[in-house]
Design an enzyme around this catalytic site. Structure first.
Site, PDB file in Angstrom:
ATOM      1  N   LYS A 278     -97.015  95.898   1.585  1.00 24.51           N
ATOM      2  CA  LYS A 278     -96.428  97.189   1.223  1.00 24.51           C
ATOM      3  C   LYS A 278     -95.493  97.673   2.332  1.00 24.51           C
ATOM      4  O   LYS A 278     -95.803  97.581   3.512  1.00 24.51           O
ATOM      5  CB  LYS A 278     -97.520  98.230   0.974  1.00 24.51           C
TER       6      LYS A 278
ATOM      7  N   ASP B  39     -97.257  81.561   5.018  1.00 24.01           N
ATOM      8  CA  ASP B  39     -97.013  81.080   3.664  1.00 24.01           C
ATOM      9  C   ASP B  39     -96.510  82.225   2.786  1.00 24.01           C
ATOM     10  O   ASP B  39     -96.490  82.122   1.574  1.00 24.01           O
ATOM     11  CB  ASP B  39     -98.280  80.453   3.073  1.00 24.01           C
TER      12      ASP B  39
ATOM     13  N   ASP C  92    -101.821  88.468   8.472  1.00 26.51           N
ATOM     14  CA  ASP C  92    -101.820  89.333   7.288  1.00 26.51           C
ATOM     15  C   ASP C  92    -100.396  89.839   7.075  1.00 26.51           C
ATOM     16  O   ASP C  92     -99.805  90.436   7.971  1.00 26.51           O
ATOM     17  CB  ASP C  92    -102.769  90.507   7.504  1.00 26.51           C
TER      18      ASP C  92
END
Length: 86
Positions: free
Chosen positions: A24, A56, A20
């Site tokens: 932010k 990616d 992940d």
């Protein structure tokens, strides 16, 4: 991060596959290549530190390169490939 002590010094390689990216800025401490996690990995590695990472996400890639270098790890091999026509 609480890991069982029996893992300490037992790991040769850590694989970070498409983690992940936590895009932010306020969440950057949650990225698996943040200094806080690199410190945890130091306890897990036996003699060699070997991290294999695939992503990616360009921003995570850039962050990870900088974080890993700033931490003092050496990048041995790096490739940058983009999938085309998906």
């Amino acid at each position: 991060c609480d890991l069982p002590e029996y893992l300490y010094g037992k790991i040769d390689t850590i694989y970070l596959n498409f983690s992940d990216p936590w895009p932010k800025a306020r969440h950057e401490k949650r990225r698996l290549t943040h200094e806080n996690y690199l410190k945890v990995y130091d306890n897990l590695f036996n003699k060699k530190c070997h991290i294999i990472m695939k992503t990616d996400n360009d921003d995570l890639f850039a962050f990870s390169r900088e974080s890993i270098a700033n931490y003092g790890y050496q990048t041995v091999f790096e490739t940058y490939e983009r999938a085309v026509g998906l």
